[in-house]
Enzyme design. Sequence first.
Site, short mmCIF file in Angstrom:
data_model
loop_
_atom_site.label_atom_id
_atom_site.label_comp_id
_atom_site.label_asym_id
_atom_site.label_seq_id
_atom_site.Cartn_x
_atom_site.Cartn_y
_atom_site.Cartn_z
N ASN A 1 1.14 -1.04 -0.22
CA ASN A 1 -0.10 -0.17 0.40
C ASN A 1 0.95 1.06 -0.13
O ASN A 1 2.01 1.20 0.35
CB ASN A 1 -0.77 0.09 1.38
CG ASN A 1 -2.15 -0.66 1.61
OD1 ASN A 1 -2.52 -1.74 0.35
ND2 ASN A 1 -3.11 -0.95 2.46
N GLU B 1 -23.09 18.94 3.29
CA GLU B 1 -22.91 17.34 3.24
C GLU B 1 -24.13 16.72 2.94
O GLU B 1 -24.00 15.86 2.59
CB GLU B 1 -22.32 17.31 4.90
CG GLU B 1 -23.18 15.67 5.35
CD GLU B 1 -21.58 14.35 4.97
OE1 GLU B 1 -20.34 15.65 4.74
OE2 GLU B 1 -21.99 13.64 5.05
N LYS C 1 -23.28 13.71 0.60
CA LYS C 1 -23.91 11.80 0.74
C LYS C 1 -24.80 11.61 -0.53
O LYS C 1 -24.21 10.83 -1.11
CB LYS C 1 -25.35 12.23 1.69
CG LYS C 1 -24.71 11.95 3.19
CD LYS C 1 -24.06 11.13 3.76
CE LYS C 1 -21.56 11.04 2.79
NZ LYS C 1 -21.21 11.77 4.09
N HIS D 1 -26.54 35.02 -6.90
CA HIS D 1 -25.73 34.49 -7.17
C HIS D 1 -24.82 33.00 -8.70
O HIS D 1 -23.62 32.81 -8.94
CB HIS D 1 -24.17 34.80 -6.54
CG HIS D 1 -24.58 36.24 -5.77
ND1 HIS D 1 -24.22 37.64 -6.32
CD2 HIS D 1 -24.99 36.10 -4.38
CE1 HIS D 1 -24.52 38.09 -5.07
NE2 HIS D 1 -24.82 37.32 -4.60
#
Length: 599
Positions: free
Chosen positions: A100, A472, A476, A495
């Site tokens: 990794n 958020e 999601k 805007h």
Amino acid sequence: MCGIIGYIGERNAREVILEGLKKLEYRGYDSAGISIISKNSLKTVKKVGRIKELEKDKKVKDLFGKIGIGHTRWATHGKPSEKNSHPHLDCKKKIAIVHNGIIENYQSLKKLLISEKHKFNSDTDSEIISHLIEKFYEDNLEEAVIKALRLLEGTFGLAVISKDKEEVIAAKRGSPLVIGIGKNEKIISSDVAAVLKYTDKVIYLKDDEVAVVHKKTVLIRKINGQKVDPKIHKIKWDIKSMEKGRFKHFMLKEIFEQPETIRNALRGRLSRSKIKILDEKNVRDIKRIILTACGTSWHSALIGKYLIERIAKIPVEVDYASEFRYRKPLILEGDLLVAISQSGETADTLAAIREAKKLGASTMGIVNVVGSTISREVDFGIYLHAGPETGVASTKAFTSQVTALLLFSLFLAQTRSIRIPCKTISELKKLPKKVKDVLKNSKKIREISKSFKDSKNFLYFGRGINFPVALEGALKLKEISYIHAEGYPAAEMKHGPIALIDKEMPVVFVATKSELSKKIVSNIEEVKSRGGRIIIITNPKNKELKKFAEYVIEVPSTDEAISPIINVIALQLLAYHIADLKNLDVDKPRNLAKSVTVE
Ligand code: G6P
């Protein structure tokens, strides 16, 4: 992101490794592979796609042996394919490695190895490691690994086996690696989740340490040869918390765990009106706070800014960790950098901490995974105690982060003798119950979701402390349903985003009671007059707004400082149900990784 598992012991290594790989699936991957040593021969099978496919392969079913390594790959160098997936072998097919991280100087090393007649099979940076080990290997595998590692620039979590040795060599720099300590067996993994079934005792390898792992012993040295006396940690997570139970997906389970996880974040930290969360001496001299994080955790940082500035009157800056680390930030005396991370392993967040330390700031962590790299590198910190989060889209960790940030703000106010708002304290105590009440909306939100599952776009608007909740909610939805979604502060609507509004456009307003709730009404009217499809998250008493909405989701009233925690849960459910109705793989969305351990 990529996951590592290694085994040495008395069981059939194939079973432990496949089981471990399944536990690592949630981190995100595109291919997987396994190598087993059996009777002095080394056998390797790799596959693009799911672990299930690997498991069904006849060649895998035929693998028997007590030593092995496995890997889930998330492509960085070279596209997802069998040849690019791990384990990678040397020319003689004697050594196998899983890696990794990223080897930054792989091109020059590859040139050198090719000039020495090594033949490469993949486009990866990782494959040079098996060839380097081969170059140095005479009869001591550990020595050969150390010689190879000394040449590497970049990051690695590494497990190595050789068909003529009864040992696994593990090493780490920058990428996490733990060794599970069973009686007559050892399990090596990049993630404690894959070890828990066998043991709750682990050693966290530190940077530049190399472990020689036998079934009964683990010997650790630094790359410079110095011996290390490892500390064995006991993990408190129980294995049940890693199973789906009665829920269709981990994400849904984790959404429904929130009354309990928030209670855990509060436990022992809020007595009467006193907050006990840190040692006062750590925060006494702070003059400015820099909150840094990535993804969902960055959204909780944005909420943290509102909370700390409002409650504790300390100036706060919020930075994406990836930007902070490179923007040559100015660190002043009295600066505290607070890194927020569910996994405690996000590469950019870790790098931001290291940069801040170099520049003289003190550092604090708000972290979920106990013993993770970030939790070990910061000067002090707060654990979330939310238990393992498996769904790639973060839910319970987010609400626990906001809870911890709220406690932190109150604690800072307390240390500065600033009056703590009584309403916030009393509402915090009621929070787990109110979270339960939001969850009762799940069925209704599923019904609402039916009429939006084929939408192509979504807009989310919020104001003040609920602006990050809009961000958020949008994140999601895009993560798991692949519907394009954007979040904005409601006043920004004029805007730009207003140009997108037509009768096809779903617009979610987070409009619970707040100082600014009156101002949001005119935004809602503007969307209504352009035919947008309005969903409003609001409190039962807020009758005025309901006449504009196609759908209303009612959530319990609370103190404004706490409202993001309640409001976001409604948006988590909306995203979940839309994605599930589209029959998508909610827990493992395409291209995403749970823990982003490379830049
Ligand atoms: C990935 C995950 C997100 C998470 C972000 C930061 O992108 O998919 O859910 O918010 O990393 O992760 P951290 O573990 O540092 O909170």
